[in-house]
Design a protein around this motif. Structure first.
Motif, mmCIF file in Angstrom:
data_model
loop_
_atom_site.group_PDB
_atom_site.id
_atom_site.type_symbol
_atom_site.label_atom_id
_atom_site.label_comp_id
_atom_site.label_asym_id
_atom_site.label_seq_id
_atom_site.Cartn_x
_atom_site.Cartn_y
_atom_site.Cartn_z
ATOM 1 N N SER A 628 91.168 43.488 28.437
ATOM 2 C CA SER A 628 90.047 44.092 27.737
ATOM 3 C C SER A 628 89.044 43.034 27.313
ATOM 4 O O SER A 628 89.372 41.841 27.180
ATOM 5 N N TRP A 629 87.826 43.492 27.112
ATOM 6 C CA TRP A 629 86.749 42.664 26.569
ATOM 7 C C TRP A 629 85.875 43.546 25.689
ATOM 8 O O TRP A 629 85.672 44.735 25.984
ATOM 9 N N GLY A 630 85.366 42.969 24.601
ATOM 10 C CA GLY A 630 84.507 43.747 23.726
ATOM 11 C C GLY A 630 83.666 42.876 22.828
ATOM 12 O O GLY A 630 83.900 41.674 22.674
ATOM 13 N N LYS A 631 82.683 43.520 22.239
ATOM 14 C CA LYS A 631 81.749 42.863 21.316
ATOM 15 C C LYS A 631 81.801 43.593 19.975
ATOM 16 O O LYS A 631 81.755 44.816 19.913
ATOM 17 N N LEU A 632 81.911 42.803 18.903
ATOM 18 C CA LEU A 632 82.008 43.347 17.552
ATOM 19 C C LEU A 632 80.966 42.691 16.661
ATOM 20 O O LEU A 632 80.346 41.684 17.042
ATOM 21 N N GLY A 633 80.791 43.231 15.454
ATOM 22 C CA GLY A 633 79.833 42.667 14.519
ATOM 23 C C GLY A 633 80.423 42.523 13.126
ATOM 24 O O GLY A 633 81.358 43.229 12.748
ATOM 25 N N ASN A 634 79.853 41.593 12.362
ATOM 26 C CA ASN A 634 80.242 41.392 10.959
ATOM 27 C C ASN A 634 78.973 41.416 10.113
ATOM 28 O O ASN A 634 78.238 40.442 10.037
ATOM 29 N N ASN A 635 78.716 42.570 9.505
ATOM 30 C CA ASN A 635 77.513 42.691 8.684
ATOM 31 C C ASN A 635 77.740 42.243 7.246
ATOM 32 O O ASN A 635 76.810 42.243 6.433
ATOM 33 N N ASN A 636 78.960 41.863 6.920
ATOM 34 C CA ASN A 636 79.290 41.491 5.543
ATOM 35 C C ASN A 636 78.887 40.046 5.273
ATOM 36 O O ASN A 636 79.719 39.161 5.063
ATOM 37 N N VAL A 637 77.587 39.807 5.303
ATOM 38 C CA VAL A 637 77.021 38.500 5.002
ATOM 39 C C VAL A 637 76.128 38.669 3.790
ATOM 40 O O VAL A 637 75.768 39.788 3.403
ATOM 41 N N PRO A 638 75.738 37.574 3.100
ATOM 42 C CA PRO A 638 74.940 37.693 1.873
ATOM 43 C C PRO A 638 73.675 38.514 2.080
ATOM 44 O O PRO A 638 72.967 38.361 3.081
ATOM 45 N N SER A 639 73.390 39.390 1.119
ATOM 46 C CA SER A 639 72.222 40.259 1.200
ATOM 47 C C SER A 639 70.973 39.561 0.669
ATOM 48 O O SER A 639 71.045 38.642 -0.150
ATOM 49 N N ASN A 640 69.829 40.027 1.136
ATOM 50 C CA ASN A 640 68.516 39.619 0.620
ATOM 51 C C ASN A 640 68.278 38.111 0.694
ATOM 52 O O ASN A 640 67.451 37.570 -0.037
ATOM 53 N N ILE A 641 68.991 37.435 1.558
ATOM 54 C CA ILE A 641 68.838 35.997 1.620
ATOM 55 C C ILE A 641 67.534 35.588 2.299
ATOM 56 O O ILE A 641 67.057 34.474 2.151
ATOM 57 N N THR A 642 66.930 36.529 3.034
ATOM 58 C CA THR A 642 65.672 36.202 3.711
ATOM 59 C C THR A 642 64.450 36.457 2.827
ATOM 60 O O THR A 642 63.325 36.215 3.240
ATOM 61 N N SER A 643 64.664 36.984 1.622
ATOM 62 C CA SER A 643 63.543 37.302 0.741
ATOM 63 C C SER A 643 63.006 36.036 0.072
ATOM 64 O O SER A 643 63.781 35.217 -0.450
ATOM 65 N N GLN A 644 61.702 35.888 0.045
ATOM 66 C CA GLN A 644 61.059 34.760 -0.621
ATOM 67 C C GLN A 644 60.814 35.118 -2.088
ATOM 68 O O GLN A 644 60.168 36.120 -2.408
ATOM 69 N N VAL A 645 61.346 34.324 -2.991
ATOM 70 C CA VAL A 645 61.245 34.577 -4.428
ATOM 71 C C VAL A 645 60.362 33.508 -5.062
ATOM 72 O O VAL A 645 60.515 32.314 -4.783
ATOM 73 N N VAL A 646 59.449 33.951 -5.923
ATOM 74 C CA VAL A 646 58.567 33.027 -6.640
ATOM 75 C C VAL A 646 59.257 32.581 -7.926
ATOM 76 O O VAL A 646 59.786 33.398 -8.682
ATOM 77 N N ASN A 647 59.257 31.285 -8.174
ATOM 78 C CA ASN A 647 59.881 30.706 -9.353
ATOM 79 C C ASN A 647 58.821 30.525 -10.437
ATOM 80 O O ASN A 647 57.898 29.724 -10.292
ATOM 81 N N PHE A 648 58.954 31.273 -11.547
ATOM 82 C CA PHE A 648 58.002 31.163 -12.666
ATOM 83 C C PHE A 648 58.604 30.290 -13.763
ATOM 84 O O PHE A 648 58.796 30.710 -14.895
ATOM 85 N N ASP A 649 58.893 29.071 -13.421
ATOM 86 C CA ASP A 649 59.448 28.115 -14.377
ATOM 87 C C ASP A 649 58.391 27.802 -15.444
ATOM 88 O O ASP A 649 57.218 27.600 -15.122
ATOM 89 N N PRO A 650 58.768 27.748 -16.752
ATOM 90 C CA PRO A 650 57.790 27.430 -17.814
ATOM 91 C C PRO A 650 57.093 26.091 -17.599
ATOM 92 O O PRO A 650 55.985 25.870 -18.108
ATOM 93 N N ARG A 651 57.708 25.195 -16.851
ATOM 94 C CA ARG A 651 57.086 23.889 -16.616
ATOM 95 C C ARG A 651 55.862 23.993 -15.709
ATOM 96 O O ARG A 651 55.100 23.023 -15.562
ATOM 97 N N TYR A 652 55.678 25.146 -15.082
ATOM 98 C CA TYR A 652 54.527 25.310 -14.200
ATOM 99 C C TYR A 652 53.272 25.791 -14.946
ATOM 100 O O TYR A 652 52.304 26.193 -14.337
ATOM 101 N N VAL A 653 53.296 25.794 -16.263
ATOM 102 C CA VAL A 653 52.148 26.235 -17.042
ATOM 103 C C VAL A 653 51.014 25.208 -16.944
ATOM 104 O O VAL A 653 51.244 23.997 -16.865
ATOM 105 N N ALA A 654 49.771 25.708 -16.932
ATOM 106 C CA ALA A 654 48.583 24.839 -16.909
ATOM 107 C C ALA A 654 47.653 25.228 -18.055
ATOM 108 O O ALA A 654 47.557 26.403 -18.429
ATOM 109 N N PHE A 655 46.987 24.222 -18.610
ATOM 110 C CA PHE A 655 46.097 24.467 -19.745
ATOM 111 C C PHE A 655 44.657 24.212 -19.309
ATOM 112 O O PHE A 655 44.321 23.152 -18.778
ATOM 113 N N PHE A 656 43.808 25.214 -19.555
ATOM 114 C CA PHE A 656 42.381 25.096 -19.303
ATOM 115 C C PHE A 656 41.643 25.523 -20.570
ATOM 116 O O PHE A 656 41.809 26.660 -21.040
#
Length: 1012
Positions: A628-656
């Motif tokens: 026999s021969w066959g192809k299987l899949g494993n979808n149980n991998v980390p979710s949402n890892i391809t999403s780009q997240v913006v980091n709003f660290d307080p150190r990124y504040v600017a004063f004008f």
């Protein structure tokens, strides 16, 4: 666990707890008595024939026993016993069982009829469950192993998966001794580094994540789909294999009531011996300075302090029966298991209800539902590590009653393990409902349409309270804290199949087409607060704390699946076999452009013994070759890892102009896409039957390749990312191996029968490619120094132990001066200079061992003499290594095990294999000293039973009565310096590292099985 209540209140709570246990036991006894009374009244009006059916050298379970020409029928129980009512005008009993010749016996004046069925030598007709159907074993072209109900009932495992340990070739089961814990299951090796590793579990057609909710006594059969050909019908969920569980269903016949239960004790075997106070003082003085610790010290064996002989009890009552139009099966079970650690306790209730209704000759409907609920009194997660490192000179309590405090001794900061147990206050509980409802329509003689709806709904809760207290200088809290959480997970699964089955001369067809849709949702909501006053359990809610300290957390996830599948089974003259499968599978976890894929497989079989040239030989009763021969899949991998997240660290504040403007930045670099892992597998097998099929042999060779494996690689320091690594489909793995299963059944005379089974599997795991070149994946972190003990790289197994080769112990300063380790001292490890550059650095590290078992095996035997039966199961692992993280994790003056004390270096010439007591600095680098053999052989199960004679139990208005003595895991033989060589891990790159492993215990039970 101590609830910090007055002694009178604690005693009151304990009294109520014991009353609740007695109440549960009394309820079960009343239920049994009620059922006995009803069945006795019904039986009093019938003439009853009883007996036992055997075949192939053992009692046969599930044999159909029918009164010829009527609808009256029953089936044999786990011991082959049956009971059937007959009219006064006698009749004929028909005994039929798949794989055996049907036998008819006139009743006459007999009241007891024992039958031995003869095997059908023409073919192996055992029926096994396959994806979305059943198939005769002889027609299967893939690799499927089947475990029947009696093999679960003859053990005392609380989780069904534990029962198959050592019984199925190619399946590795790693147990934990913690009550309620689910074992880790690996089918044909490890095929992922950071994705999911557990197989897909399917219970009566419903997909579930584990089997912890299921009572083993409720199982009719368990099929393990090991190769891609048999598992590909499940597509992207099947990469790690599939476990199909069929629970018991009602059979036509009079009501049958069964009670199965046991009580027993559990105790730790192979308790690790640690140094006593005087030995520890000797080592401490050798390490630090002579005379630092004196004599007349307290002497505490911390393992003796925290461990106990634990009680366990398990009870199950079931009832089944029905008519030719409706059948039913129901059961209720209660498990109470103490842990071998004091204060650890687990309770589980299970209930199951199943009904099949035949509305017409063509339409059938039915349902099955399983409910389970558990309660657990928990213990600290690191209590075994605490007991390992706590110095024996630390007393449990001082003379004044306070806990022994490390500040009173010059030993450093250590937790008092007893104080940890008493202070820890955590409880958890949960409920789960798993069910399936179906409808089935047979039409045009050859078509069957089936629709089914499955549900899996679970709620889990826990609360942890830490009181304001000062137990020791290390274990203290200035303010109390409470954490509570509640999580729920639910999924529904709707599937529809249409099956066409037809025989045209020598051609047999079974064609299946189907659709599947599933949605799974999970959510966790919780919070923590400080300043809660604990008087009773009713106080432990977040609203009773300081609301200014309240913190909340919430997370959720949703995933949808859509699938279309089909399968063709074709047989020509019962000789040439073909199985072709195709599934088109999609998951919402992945980007829209990459959500679907095809998963094909093909299997071929040749029943050689059906050929004309095999008809005149008597050696082989059955021979089938398959590929026999066959192809299987494993979808149980980390979710949402391809999403780009913006980091709003307080150190990124600017004063004008004096005004603050918050800013953000992209500090994580996700991969552009993430695909499921793909497994492609080839399997070659052969099945043999000799001596009237009393001897059966099955052998397989497989090559299982994982492509697009999820793998983490480092990022360069100038990338600007917060994380130092990125995850993606960067690797390929391979598992190759052989499997062998042999079974012999025999009957000697009229009173003695036996069966012997053995299985063996050999697997080689290897990383075959990395798309990142020579960049490897490191893991297996040891807390001290942040050492990484494993590596996954091309040409080596996943999670291989990695470090320096220890070539001996420095005896003198002259040896050190002539070596590459000028910063060493006598008694330190000598590390091998691999590249001969006279410098010991990371370039001298090599592969030290493999945590993935190369060999697993089992021997399963059963003997029956008259009314006695004996079962002996042996299970083992070989060609496997363990990393002793307990020895390697040292911050200062931790305790030592006895083996280290007896063999340590304590001066020139005393040892060239064990270092001095001064285990610091370079001595803690990962090296071969800490890598030990994980080979072991274990008596997995030993059971002696006695079946009371039929004439005796009939006088007691019973159909069968069996008592038994059982010992589970009584003996384990190994060389590893730890509690147990059965060491798992959270992932393949952290596997086989022993640090705080909850050891498996030996269980001794006395039980009874009664059938009415």
């Amino acid at each position: 666990m101590t609830d910090f209540l007055p002694k009178e209140q604690l005693a009151s709570q304990r009294g109520r707890h014991q009353w609740q246990k007695r109440k549960a036991s009394s309820f079960l006894m009343l239920l049994v008595a009620f059922l006995m009374l009803n069945i006795e009244q019904a039986a009093a009006q019938q003439r009853t024939i009883t007996g036992k059916v055997s075949g192939g050298g053992a009692p046969l379970i599930g044999v159909s026993v029918a009164l010829k020409g009527t609808t009256t029928a029953t089936a044999t129980d786990v011991d082959g016993n049956y009971s059937i009512p007959v009219p006064d005008n006698n009749g004929t009993l028909v005994f039929s069982y798949i794989g055996f010749l049907t036998q008819e016996v006139p009743v006459g004046t007999q009241s007891s009829i024992n039958v031995t069925l003869l095997q059908d030598a023409k073919a192996l007709e055992e029926v096994v469950v396959v994806g979305y159907g059943t198939q005769q074993k002889r027609d299967v072209t893939g690799s499927i192993s089947s475990v029947k109900s009696q093999e679960f009932e003859r053990q005392s495992s609380q989780n069904p998966v534990s029962s198959i340990q050592g019984r199925v070739a190619g399946v590795q089961v790693t147990n934990s001794g913690a009550p309620g814990a689910s074992p880790q299951v690996r089918i044909r090796g490890v095929g992922s580094a950071q994705g999911g590793l557990e197989p897909l579990y399917v219970v009566d057609g419903t997909f579930v994540s584990d089997l912890s909710f299921l009572n083993p006594a409720d199982i009719e059969s368990m099929e393990i789909l090991k190769d891609a050909s048999s598992a590909s019908i499940y597509g992207i969920r099947a990469a790690n294999g599939v476990v199909l569980v069929t629970t018991k269903r009602g059979k036509t016949g009079a009501p049958r009531i069964n009670y199965n239960g046991f009580v027993g004790v559990q105790r730790v075997t192979n308790k690790l011996e640690m140094t006593d106070a005087q030995e520890y003082a000797t080592l401490y003085n050798e390490k630090n300075a002579p005379g630092t610790i004196g004599s007349n010290l307290p002497n505490t064996d911390w393992f003796d302090e925290i461990l106990q002989t634990a009680n366990i009890q398990n009870h199950q009552v079931s009832a089944s029966g029905g008519t030719d139009r409706a059948t039913y099966s129901l059961s209720a079970g209660y498990l109470n298991q103490e842990g071998v650690v004091k204060g650890h306790e687990y309770e589980r209730l299970t209930a199951r209800l199943q009904t099949d209704l035949k509305l017409t000759d063509k339409i059938k409907v039915g349902y099955s539902g399983i409910f389970s609920g558990y309660k657990s009194t928990d213990i600290p997660g690191d209590i075994f590590y605490q007991a390992f490192v706590a110095p024996p000179v630390l007393p449990v309590r001082k003379a004044n009653g306070n806990y022994g405090d490390p500040a009173d001794y010059p030993i450093g900061n250590f937790a008092n393990p007893q104080a940890s147990l008493d202070w820890y206050n955590q409880k958890s509980n949960g409920q789960r409902l798993t069910g399936n409802v179906f409808g089935e329509w047979n039409f045009l003689n050859s078509f069957t349409f089936r629709t089914s709806l499955g549900l899996d709904y679970a709620i889990n809760e826990f609360r942890n309270f830490q009181s304001e207290d000062s137990l020791t200088t290390v274990q203290k809290a200035q303010i109390s804290s409470l954490t509570r959480s509640r999580s729920k997970a639910n999924s529904w699964l709707w599937e529809n199949t249409l099956t066409f089955q037809k025989t045209l001369g020598d051609h047999e067809f079974t064609i299946l087409a189907g659709t599947s849709a599933q949605e799974a949702f999970n959510e966790t909501l919780g919070g923590s607060v400080k300043g809660v006053n604990y008087e009773t359990e009713a106080n432990l809610y977040l609203g009773n704390g300081d609301q200014t300290t309240l913190l909340a957390f919430n997370s959720a996830g949703r995933e949808k699946f859509q699938s279309y599948f089909g399968r063709i089974n074709y047989s020509l003259m019962g000789r040439y076999l073909l199985t072709a499968t195709l599934r088109y599978d999609g998951s919402s976890k992945f980007p829209e452009s990459d959500r679907y894929d095809y998963f094909p497989s093909i299997g071929l079989g040749w029943v050689v013994t059906e050929e004309s040239f095999m008809q005149n030989q008597e050696t082989l009763n059955f021979l089938k070759l398959r590929a026999s021969w066959g192809k299987l899949g494993n979808n149980n991998v980390p979710s949402n890892i391809t999403s780009q997240v913006v980091n709003f660290d307080p150190r990124y504040v600017a004063f004008f102009n004096g005004i603050a403007y918050p800013g953000g930045n992209l500090t994580d670099f996700p991969p552009p896409t993430l695909l499921w892992e793909v497994v492609k597998e080839t399997d070659l097998g052969a099945e043999f039957g000799f001596l009237n099929n009393q001897l059966s042999i099955e052998v397989d060779w497989y090559n299982k390749k994982t492509e697009n494996a999820v793998f983490t690689v480092p990022l360069i320091g100038t990338s600007g990312a917060n994380r130092s690594s990125i995850m993606g489909n960067f690797a390929s793995f391979q598992n190759r191996g052989i499997e062998l299963a042999v079974r012999w059944n025999a009957t000697v005379g009229d009173d003695f029968s036996y069966n012997i089974g053995a299985n063996f599997s050999r697997n080689k795991n290897e990383v075959t490619s990395l798309s990142t070149g020579n960049v490897s994946l490191a893991g297996g972190s040891i807390p001290v120094g942040g050492y990484l003990t494993t590596i996954s790289r091309v040409g080596d197994p996943i999670g291989s132990f990695y470090g320096y080769i220890m070539d001996g112990i420095f005896q003198t300063t002259d040896e050190i001066a002539a070596s590459a380790q000028t910063n060493a001292k006598p008694g330190d490890f000598i590390y091998r200079d691999i590249n001969d550059d006279n410098v010991i650095d990371s370039r001298d590290k090599v592969i030290l061992g493999n945590p993935n078992p190369g060999i697993t095996y089992g021997i399963n035997t059963g003997f029956a003499y008259k009314n006695f039966d004996l079962q002996l199961d042996i299970q083992g692992v070989a060609d496997r290594d363990i990393y002793n993280g307990n020895r390697n994790t040292r911050y200062g003056n931790e305790n030592y095990d006895q083996d280290f004390y007896d063999n340590r270096w304590r001066g020139p010439g005393t040892s060239n294999s064990y270092p001095s007591a001064n285990l610091t600095g370079n001595n803690l680098d990962p090296n071969s000293f800490y890598v030990e053999s994980g080979d072991y052989v274990r008596i997995r199960n030993l059971q002696l039973g006695y079946n009371f004679p039929t004439t005796m139990v009939n006088r007691w208005k019973m159909q069968g009565l069996r008592i038994f003595l059982n010992a589970q895991n009584p003996i384990t033989l190994f060389d590893y310096n730890g509690f147990s060589p059965e060491v798992g891990g959270p992932s393949p790159i952290d596997y086989g590292i022993d640090r705080n492993v909850y050891p498996l215990s030996a269980t001794y039970n006395l039980g009874v099985n009664v059938t009415f």
